[in-house]
Every structure is written in C-alpha cells, then in structure tokens.
Design a protein around this motif. Structure first.
Motif, PDB file in Angstrom:
ATOM      1  N   GLY A  42      10.553 -59.465 -13.295  1.00 62.54           N
ATOM      2  CA  GLY A  42      10.441 -58.426 -12.518  1.00 62.54           C
ATOM      3  C   GLY A  42      11.402 -57.434 -12.309  1.00 62.54           C
ATOM      4  N   MET A  43      12.173 -57.165 -13.104  1.00 58.62           N
ATOM      5  CA  MET A  43      13.341 -55.763 -12.990  1.00 58.62           C
ATOM      6  C   MET A  43      12.581 -54.734 -12.496  1.00 58.62           C
ATOM      7  SD  MET A  43      16.569 -56.108 -15.574  1.00 58.62           S
ATOM      8  CE  MET A  43      16.796 -54.723 -14.760  1.00 58.62           C
ATOM      9  N   GLU A  44      12.833 -54.011 -11.365  1.00 57.21           N
ATOM     10  CA  GLU A  44      12.562 -53.011 -10.767  1.00 57.21           C
ATOM     11  C   GLU A  44      13.759 -51.807 -11.070  1.00 57.21           C
ATOM     12  OE1 GLU A  44       9.662 -52.443 -10.704  1.00 57.21           O
ATOM     13  OE2 GLU A  44       8.885 -54.344  -9.769  1.00 57.21           O
ATOM     14  N   TRP A  45      13.431 -50.219 -10.934  1.00 60.21           N
ATOM     15  CA  TRP A  45      13.725 -49.397 -10.941  1.00 60.21           C
ATOM     16  C   TRP A  45      15.136 -49.419 -10.385  1.00 60.21           C
ATOM     17  CZ3 TRP A  45      16.439 -46.199 -13.630  1.00 60.21           C
ATOM     18  CH2 TRP A  45      16.876 -44.828 -12.872  1.00 60.21           C
ATOM     19  N   ASN A  46      15.146 -50.183  -9.286  1.00 69.10           N
ATOM     20  CA  ASN A  46      16.192 -50.809  -7.952  1.00 69.10           C
ATOM     21  C   ASN A  46      17.512 -51.717  -9.151  1.00 69.10           C
ATOM     22  OD1 ASN A  46      15.469 -48.628  -6.247  1.00 69.10           O
ATOM     23  ND2 ASN A  46      14.782 -50.914  -5.215  1.00 69.10           N
ATOM     24  N   ASP A  47      17.163 -52.234 -10.068  1.00 72.68           N
ATOM     25  CA  ASP A  47      17.825 -53.376 -10.390  1.00 72.68           C
ATOM     26  C   ASP A  47      18.293 -52.140 -11.816  1.00 72.68           C
ATOM     27  OD1 ASP A  47      17.443 -55.446  -8.728  1.00 72.68           O
ATOM     28  OD2 ASP A  47      14.974 -55.256  -9.999  1.00 72.68           O
ATOM     29  N   VAL A  48      17.744 -51.178 -12.312  1.00 71.21           N
ATOM     30  CA  VAL A  48      18.267 -50.961 -13.771  1.00 71.21           C
ATOM     31  C   VAL A  48      19.786 -49.940 -13.091  1.00 71.21           C
ATOM     32  CG1 VAL A  48      17.541 -48.840 -15.111  1.00 71.21           C
ATOM     33  CG2 VAL A  48      15.878 -50.897 -14.676  1.00 71.21           C
ATOM     34  N   GLU A  49      18.810 -49.109 -11.462  1.00 69.01           N
ATOM     35  CA  GLU A  49      20.282 -48.089 -11.841  1.00 69.01           C
ATOM     36  C   GLU A  49      21.233 -48.198 -11.238  1.00 69.01           C
ATOM     37  OE1 GLU A  49      19.837 -44.862  -7.930  1.00 69.01           O
ATOM     38  OE2 GLU A  49      18.449 -46.304  -7.423  1.00 69.01           O
ATOM     39  N   LYS A  97      21.170 -40.384 -15.476  1.00 68.59           N
ATOM     40  CA  LYS A  97      20.004 -41.711 -14.596  1.00 68.59           C
ATOM     41  C   LYS A  97      18.703 -41.059 -14.696  1.00 68.59           C
ATOM     42  CE  LYS A  97      22.089 -42.915 -10.400  1.00 68.59           C
ATOM     43  NZ  LYS A  97      22.696 -42.999  -9.524  1.00 68.59           N
ATOM     44  N   THR A  98      18.494 -39.825 -14.416  1.00 68.51           N
ATOM     45  CA  THR A  98      17.756 -38.909 -15.046  1.00 68.51           C
ATOM     46  C   THR A  98      17.004 -39.328 -16.068  1.00 68.51           C
ATOM     47  OG1 THR A  98      18.063 -36.649 -13.509  1.00 68.51           O
ATOM     48  CG2 THR A  98      16.052 -36.586 -14.978  1.00 68.51           C
TER      49      THR A  98
END
Length: 826
Positions: free
Chosen positions: A96-103, A159-160
């Motif tokens: 359930g990881m989303e981009w916010n978690d990766v960021e 990050k990009t």
C-alpha cells in the motif's frame, strides 16, 4: 511465531506483484489441484500457435476480437483475468505504499548533489530503501538496472528521477510489467534471454527468498524453462515468450481453484456441496446462538464454580458474623473466614484438572464428554489457581492487616468477655500472633505458592527475553516443573494449618481434610499408577533421525497392549537427563501402526539435551541409543476429531504434529472402506471424518523434511478419493505475486506439471508463499460445505488462535456452515 500470525490480505495499491490473487488462488491449493494439469497440457499451452488461446502481443486486441475468433465468454473471462493481473504489486512489509511514502523515505537519506543547480539526491544503493525493498538490496539493484535499461544505472537519483521510476513501476499494464521483468533477466540488454541469464536470475531469486538452490538445480530449472519456450532451439527466448510463460503457467496452476471459487460464488452461500450435509432452505444461526453453542459447557462449569465459591463465602460470612469474635475484629473476621472456605474448595478442585488418566478415561464416555469441556482442563486449572490467589489475598491480607492488629490492640474487658479463651486468657501482641503455628504455617504456604505461581506464568516458564539476564538463568520449563512440585509441602502445611485454627475448637468445624481428601488421594493414586505403568513401558528405539531445525524423530517399539486413538499424546522420560522430568509429545504414528513415533523440536533445556544425546548416538553409530520411558496415552482436543464429518487441521511449525496421526487414521479409514467394497461410506457407521484439510504454515523450507515421507504416503493413498487435502505455506518467501518470487512460482508450476513434485516441499503438495489468507480459506470451506459442521483444530501460538476463533464465530453466524474451534493445550 508472531511472524506467522497475521493473515496475508492482498492490497489493491501495493507494490511489485505479478498478479492480483483471487480469494481462492491467493492462499489455497491442494495436491489434487496442483497436479491436475499434465506436462503436455501445460507445455502445449505455451505454444504461440495454440488454437483458442490468446497469446501475448505488444498490442492486445479487445473483447470483440475474441468473439469474432469464436471464443466463448468463459475464454474471454479467462483471458481478461490474465490480462488484468498486476505484474508488480506488493513488497512484504510495505503493502500500500504511495508516492508520499516513497518521498518521505527519499528525504530521510537524501543529500545535496553536485552540479550547476544542486538538488537532493540519493545513491543507487539507496534505491531499495526508498521503494521499501531494503531487505532485498541485490534484487533492488537489478530492478533499478532494468528500469534504467542498464544505461549509467549507478548514477545518483534525484527526486524527479525517483518519481519517474516509481510511476514506471506503478504502471498497471501487463506488458509494461513483463518488460521490467524481462529486462531484469536480460543482462546484456540485447532483447534475448539465454539459459545462463535465467540461471543467474534463479540464483538471485533464491538468495533473495533465503532458499537453498544449488547451481545444478538452477541449471535444471533454467533448462526446464528453455525446454518449455524455446521450441526451435534458438538458444534464447524473447519477450513475447516470457509473457506467454507467466500467463499460462501461473493461470493454469491456479485455475482449478479459481473454478471452485467461481462455482461457489454463483451459488447460494447456504447451498450444500452435493447435498450431503444440509439443505438450501437452511438459515444461518444468529451470533448469540453460535456463541451459546460454543461456550455453554465452559459457562455452566465456571458459573457452577463461582456459585459454589460465593455460597461457601456467604455461609461462613454469616456464621462468623454472629460469633463473639465479631465484637473484636468486626467484618474483618467473617471476610477472612469466608475466603478461607473458598480456599478449601479451590485447593481441592485445583488437582482435578491435572488428573490426566481420569480425564482420558472420562473422555471415552460420550454423555459425560458432551457436557464437560475436558479440552479446557488446563485453562480451568489456571482459573482455579486465580481463585486461590484471590482467596489468599482476602484471607491472609485481612488477617494480617485487620484481624491481628485489632486483637493485639483490643480493649481488655471486651477481649476477656469474647475471645480470651482462645488465647489462654492473655491478650497477645502482633509478634506473638505471627509466631503461632497457624500463622507460621499459613505464611509458609503463601511463600511456597507465590514461588510456584510466579514461575508458572508465561514469561518465566518460557524464559522470555523481557526478563533480566540474571532471572533468565534461573527460569525456564525445568524451573517451572520442579517449583510446581512444592505443592506437596503446601498441602502438608495446609493440613497443619487447618488443625490449629483461631476461635475453632470443635473438630467438626475443622473441615479442610474433608475437602481435599478425595482429590489428594485421586492425584496420589494417579502418580503411583503412572510410576508403575511407565516402569513397564521402557521402549526400544527402532530409528532415530535428525532433521533440520533441530528436530528429533524417534520411532519406538510399541509396547504390548498399548492402545491409543489418533490425536493423543504421551509423556517421555530420559533417565540419563533426569529421572523426574516427563515431557508431553503428540504421537505422529497412526493407531494401526505397529510402532510409536514422535517429533521433538528443541525449544527448551530438556529437548536440547535429548537432541544432543541422540545426535551423538546417531553420528557415532557405535553406542546404543539413550534409554527412554513413556507414559500414556492421554487425550487431547485433537481426539475430538471423530465427532465431525469435515476436519480443518491448522498447524504452525512443529504444531502440525498432533494432526499427522489423524491424517493417517483418516486415510486408513478410506482404505478399509475400499477393501469392504461397500461403495458407500457413512460417517455414522464408520465413525470417521469424510474429509480432512491440513493447513501447515512454516517459516523454514527445511521444515518440510519433517513430514515429507508421511505426506507422500498420504498423497499416494488418496489419489483415487480426495479425502485428505493438504496445503503448505512457506512464510519466509515473498508472497505469490511479488516480483521477488515470480520466477519461483513459474518454475514451481512447470516442475509440478512435469515431475509431479513441488520444488520446495519435494512432495506432490503445492507450496504457497507467505501467510495463509484465513478469511478466504474459511470462505471457500463455507461455500463447499454448506450446512456441514466443521471441526477446526489448531496447534500454535495463542495470537492466531484468537483470530481463528473469531472467524469460526463469524462464518457460523453468516453462513449455514458451522465451524467449531478446538485448540491444543498441554
């Protein structure tokens, strides 16, 4: 074991999985379903020219194409199911990881890079942490190389860059995900995968999943894949063939279970499978009725016990409320005396649940067994012990804190008029009261019981890491075992204490012996009987084997006249270790076998010592095996399997041992029925289950060695009649659908189809990866056996027991299938 407890539930938005698992295929399989597809069928289905099969192409046609080509809706549904799967969908621990978690993870490790416009970057080696794959760094590196197409893939990641890589992985397209996996295998990025590439990927996958695969085995598996796909002997395979491999092998491996799920979902959930157990008109029971049926035997026993304690307390309280001592001590006196009366009862009752021979004999009588919950004997023993603790606090605490100070400080005139005769007409001091026989013996009992009770609690008994190191050295099962035998001194002091009572001169009021006489004599008789019987049960060791995970298998000569039922257990003593210690172990041999067998896993002091003794004997081969004595057999919860038509046996790790004997018994019953040529098998006549399911979850792949021969024997015995259905779950491997176990699943399917054996368990039983999805398992059972009464037997940690018990209650109240939960207690 906690890692085995949580159910694996698929998450729609998770990372890195090969496909979305349906409720049936995500956690279910069997020996019959796994091997139902022949090698020819599976390999032929991989051919790009197969008629009626949709082959992977860069541009997939729509549904109209299939209708035009003459495919039926069922074919379309199957192709859509394959096409719609997610290829990279989940990393264990970070579903359930989303981009916010990766960021957030990126920001934790990012540092300012160099260049004309400095911006935060992470190194290539930190990519795995950012996407939640830190436990598999080598695999994460290969994934990064594939995503970057091998071009300068070790450069820093902004990050990009990470955002672009992340959404490339999150692309739901099957083609995109196949491309990623293909590029991971294609080391030189030439668009062709050779057998060497596949072998290297297999070794990487095995290492990532902590599986032991030799180079020879990896070569065999790579050759199997090339044999399946490289029909023209080109020496390489291309991406279209890779897509066809995943679609066909994985879908066909699970499709029989999917069909079961689809059939069940289209029927009424209350409908019976074959009409053997119920009718479509049946209605589910209410939750209240389910709970009543589940707990009524425990409830009436506990209520009876509570009412007895309350009645005795009130009786003594009222009695001493009207005695002369009340004028000196007030309500403290009747409170202490009421608590004392409950202590007499509980000190008698606490022995009964551990009279194992008596309980085993009573189990055989169905009228008694139907109203008394013998499976909860140890739990009731603990409940009574809790009652003793409450009674000691009330009785002893009230005496020490209230009665004795009031006596020593009482008015002399009131003292002389009321209780002076009991103290020789001299008012004692507090210290003098403590020095009396009755008080000293009482304090001695409290100290001894405090030691025994404390060492019997969970942490000291299991030598929990929570305890300080100094305490762990003096705790453990042996300490619990020996400290529990302090009860002999406790009962001796209890008799002494009861004969010297304050304010009680009449012999008929000294009733302690009346309470404890029968239980003490019964328990003493049992111990004498056990000592005599075990002395005649010295067994010869026929075979001793050492299995991975420090498991000792003992095959022993069956003593003459030794009879038992499947599900029972015995106690084993090794005089070379200790002449006093007896430890319980489930019998893994069947009642019809001419030998006895047990599997002993090293979990404590005694088991480590016996393992070392037999290890030395096995390796040296020059000396005989250690002498062993056995005592038993004794009944357990698993013995109740005979009451049910359908069995669900759930074992975690070594917890599968109580059920091996049951499976053998069920298979033997089938063979006996076949030999009778009756053609029918009625449970009421044969008194045996009609169907048994085994769900065995273990963390180590080597654990399958423990029961490999038994499982092969059972699989071969039930080929004609699918009476026993076995399911293995290996929780240390990444889940089915995770990219890190994708190739294993493919090899597993091909190897099972060609050779009839699973590559992990080395048996005909398909091994599932990750934890079982218990909700889906119960759903399937409820659909297949509507209206049936299913016995669910479990051996393992209490945490999962609570989850399974809730599921039994839930499905019993929502469907016409009734699940009755049993847990092994030793």
């Amino acid at each position: 074991m906690d890692g085995l407890v949580k159910s694996q539930i698929p998450h729609d938005r998770s990372l890195f999985a090969l496909f979305k698992a349906s409720p049936s295929c995500s956690s279910l399989s069997s020996s019959s379903s796994s091997s139902s597809w022949t090698t020819e069928e599976l390999l032929h289905s991989l051919s790009p020219v197969q008629t009626g099969s949709k082959v992977w192409r860069e541009n997939e046609p729509n549904n109209a194409t299939y209708l035009m080509s003459g495919q039926t809706p069922s074919h379309i549904a199957e192709n859509e199911a394959i096409q719609g799967v997610w290829f990279i969908n989940g990393i264990v621990g970070h579903n359930g990881m989303e981009w916010n978690d990766v960021e957030k993870r990126f920001n934790q490790v990012a540092r300012t890079g160099t260049g004309s416009v400095p911006e935060p970057v992470v190194t290539w080696s930190e990519f795995g942490f950012c996407i939640g794959m830190q436990s598999s760094p080598e695999f994460a590196n290969e994934l990064l190389s594939a995503l970057r197409r091998g071009k300068d893939w070790k450069s820093n990641i902004t990050k990009t860059d990470l955002y672009n890589l992340w959404f490339q992985m999150k692309d739901n397209s099957f083609n995109s995900r196949i491309r990623i996996f293909f590029d991971m295998c294609n080391r030189n990025k030439d668009g062709r995968i050779t057998e060497t590439d596949i072998k290297q990927t297999i070794l990487l996958t095995a290492s990532t999943n902590k599986l032991s695969v030799t180079h020879d085995e990896a070569e065999d598996y790579a050759s199997l894949i090339m044999e399946s796909l490289d029909k023209k002997n080109k020496g390489y395979i291309e991406i279209s063939q890779m897509g066809s491999l995943f679609k066909t092998s994985l879908s066909k491996t699970h499709s029989p279970m999917k069909q079961v799920s689809e059939r069940g979902s289209t029927q009424n959930v209350h409908t019976t499978n074959g009409g053997d157990f119920g009718e479509e008109s049946q209605e589910p029971m209410s939750r209240t009725e389910v709970l009543f049926r589940t707990y009524w035997r425990r409830v009436w026993i506990v209520l009876l016990w509570l009412l007895a304690c309350l009645g005795l307390f009130v009786w003594k309280f009222v009695q001493y409320r009207h005695r002369s001592g009340f004028e000196v001590m007030g309500y403290c006196l009747p409170t202490a005396k009421g608590a004392a009366e409950t202590l007499k009862l509980n000190m008698a009752l606490v022995l009964l649940p551990v009279c194992r021979n008596t309980i085993t004999w009573l189990r055989k009588h169905r009228p008694i067994n139907s109203v008394i919950p013998f499976n909860d004997n140890i739990n009731f023993h603990k409940v009574i012990a809790g009652g003793i603790v409450v009674g000691v606090i009330l009785h002893g605490g009230t005496h020490l804190a209230c009665d004795f100070p009031r006596i020593s400080e009482s008015d002399k005139s009131i003292f002389r008029q009321t209780i002076a005769a009991g103290f020789g007409y001299e008012r004692p001091t507090y210290a003098q009261i403590l020095a009396t026989t009755e008080v000293a013996s009482g304090i001695g009992m409290v100290v001894l019981m405090g030691i025994a009770f404390s060492l019997a609690t969970k942490w000291p008994r299991r030598r929990s890491p929570v305890l300080p190191v100094s305490l762990r050295r003096v705790t453990g099962y042996n300490t619990f075992w020996y400290s529990h035998h302090l009860f002999v001194l406790v009962y001796a002091l209890l008799v002494i204490h009861s004969m010297f009572l304050f304010l009680t001169d009449k012999l008929m009021e000294k009733t302690t012996w009346m309470y404890i006489a029968f239980p003490v004599l019964l328990y003493a008789g049992e111990r004498i009987f056990r000592a005599i019987r075990s002395g005649s049960y010295e067994v010869d060791i026929l075979k001793a084997s050492l299995y991975p995970g420090k498991v000792l298998y003992l095959k022993m000569q069956k003593p003459e006249g030794f009879k038992f039922q499947s599900g029972m257990y015995i106690f084993i003593q090794c005089p070379q270790i200790s002449p006093f210690e007896w430890h319980p172990f489930s019998l893994t041999s069947g009642p019809q076998d001419d030998y006895l067998s047990v599997h002993i896993r090293t979990l404590g002091d005694w088991s480590y010592q016996i393992y070392d003794l037999f290890q030395e004997a096995v390796l040296s081969r020059s000396q005989g095996c250690p002498k062993l004595y056995i005592d038993g057999p004794y009944g357990s919860a698993a013995q109740d399997h005979i009451k049910y038509d359908i069995l669900v046996l759930i074992g975690l790790g070594i917890g599968a041992t109580p059920f091996i004997s049951i499976l053998k018994d069920v298979v033997k019953g089938v063979q006996t029925t076949e030999n009778d040529h009756s053609g029918l098998r009625n449970c009421s006549l044969t008194k045996g289950p009609l169907k048994a399911y085994l769900y065995w979850a273990t963390r180590e792949p080597n654990s399958f060695d423990w029961f490999r021969d038994v499982m092969k024997e059972i699989s071969n015995s039930t080929k004609k009649q699918s009476v026993v259905e076995m399911h293995n779950f290996l929780t240390s491997v990444h889940p089915e659908g995770d990219i890190r176990s994708a190739l294993l699943s493919v090899i597993q399917a091909l190897h099972l189809a060609k050779n009839g054996t699973d590559i992990v368990s080395r048996t005909p039983i398909h091994t599932h990866f990750a934890r079982p999805n218990w909700f889906n398992i119960f759903s399937r059972l409820a659909r297949q056996h509507g209206g049936a009464k299913i016995g669910v037997f479990y051996c393992g940690p209490s945490k999962l027991a609570r989850e399974l018990k809730k599921l039994c209650t839930k499905f019993s109240s929502k469907t016409t299938t009734r699940f009755v939960f049993h847990k092994e207690n030793y």
